[in-house]
Design a protein around this motif. Structure first.
Motif, short mmCIF file in Angstrom:
data_model
loop_
_atom_site.label_atom_id
_atom_site.label_comp_id
_atom_site.label_asym_id
_atom_site.label_seq_id
_atom_site.Cartn_x
_atom_site.Cartn_y
_atom_site.Cartn_z
N ALA A 149 65.38 103.64 145.39
CA ALA A 149 64.04 104.08 145.29
C ALA A 149 63.12 104.21 144.01
CB ALA A 149 63.73 105.37 145.81
N TRP A 150 64.27 103.93 142.89
CA TRP A 150 64.43 104.70 141.69
C TRP A 150 63.30 102.91 141.10
CZ3 TRP A 150 67.03 102.33 137.25
CH2 TRP A 150 67.01 102.57 136.04
N LEU A 151 64.64 101.57 141.48
CA LEU A 151 63.39 100.51 141.32
C LEU A 151 62.24 100.42 141.48
CD1 LEU A 151 66.53 98.41 141.60
CD2 LEU A 151 65.36 98.88 139.59
N ALA A 152 61.54 100.70 142.31
CA ALA A 152 60.37 101.04 142.95
C ALA A 152 59.56 101.83 142.12
CB ALA A 152 60.17 101.54 144.12
N LEU A 153 60.27 102.84 141.68
CA LEU A 153 59.32 103.75 140.84
C LEU A 153 59.47 102.68 139.21
CD1 LEU A 153 58.25 107.30 140.10
CD2 LEU A 153 60.83 107.13 139.16
N ILE A 154 60.22 102.52 138.86
CA ILE A 154 60.15 101.62 137.19
C ILE A 154 59.29 100.38 137.59
CG2 ILE A 154 61.69 103.24 136.59
CD1 ILE A 154 63.76 100.48 136.60
N ALA A 155 59.54 99.76 139.02
CA ALA A 155 58.91 98.31 138.43
C ALA A 155 57.49 98.27 138.65
CB ALA A 155 59.13 98.00 140.12
N PRO A 156 56.34 99.35 138.48
CA PRO A 156 55.06 98.89 137.53
C PRO A 156 54.92 98.78 136.43
CG PRO A 156 55.16 100.13 139.76
CD PRO A 156 56.47 100.45 139.96
N GLU A 157 56.35 99.79 136.03
CA GLU A 157 55.80 99.87 134.38
C GLU A 157 56.42 98.81 134.06
OE1 GLU A 157 54.75 102.66 133.12
OE2 GLU A 157 54.38 103.37 134.37
N PHE A 158 57.16 97.45 135.07
CA PHE A 158 58.25 97.34 134.13
C PHE A 158 57.56 95.59 134.67
CE2 PHE A 158 60.99 99.79 132.75
CZ PHE A 158 62.34 99.30 132.06
N SER A 159 56.44 95.80 135.32
CA SER A 159 56.06 93.95 136.26
C SER A 159 56.96 93.34 136.73
CB SER A 159 55.47 93.63 134.77
OG SER A 159 54.09 94.04 133.92
#
Length: 162
Positions: A149-159
């Protein structure tokens, strides 16, 4: 666990902070940084009775670095039962350090689902930690789900694509 989700082109291998130069630390535009909390809320290092240097000494080594424009996501490890008054406190020290050097921090994580009394890593509204909080001692069965869930949360910010 984080690196296993991505190929070598997307993400470099994790590196222990005591093996990183200031130049290497500043090389990346996006960083995922993690730390356990030791004893009574300390970052790991010689002052926390660790056998080798770690975050405590790294913060001194990197005191003059400029991280302006970098995006950083944080995760912390702690024991909310054994240390309910200091749960993932080290995460706050790391957060304060990188924010003071100009980073944008992403990936605040809800405090719901944890059972602790106090944590310096909680934001002013007391609704989120400054990064992902993991308790491998008492809630290891929730780590994989929280991490996804956390990786999905940060994914857009990290492309990143998951």
């Amino acid at each position: 666990m984080i690196k296993k989700r991505f190929d070598d082109e997307t993400m470099d291998a994790p590196v222990n902070i005591n093996r990183v130069s200031a130049e290497q630390f500043c090389f990346y535009s996006h960083l995922i940084l993690g730390t356990p909390t030791m004893g009574e809320g300390q970052l790991p290092g010689l002052g926390a009775a660790c056998s080798e240097e770690s975050w405590e000494e790294a913060l001194d080594r990197f005191a003059e670095v400029d991280l302006t424009g970098k995006t950083v996501a944080l995760f912390g490890l702690g024991d909310q039962v054994g240390y309910p008054m200091e749960f993932v406190d080290g995460l706050r020290d790391l957060y304060d350090f990188i924010v003071e050097r100009g980073t944008t921090v992403v990936g605040a994580w809800p405090t719901t689902g944890y059972d602790f009394e106090a944590s310096r890593a909680v934001n002013d509204e007391e609704t989120h930690f400054v990064g992902l909080a993991l308790d491998q001692d008492n809630q290891a069965d929730q780590t994989a789900e929280r991490l996804e869930a956390w990786l999905a949360l940060i994914a857009p910010e990290f492309s990143l694509s998951l």
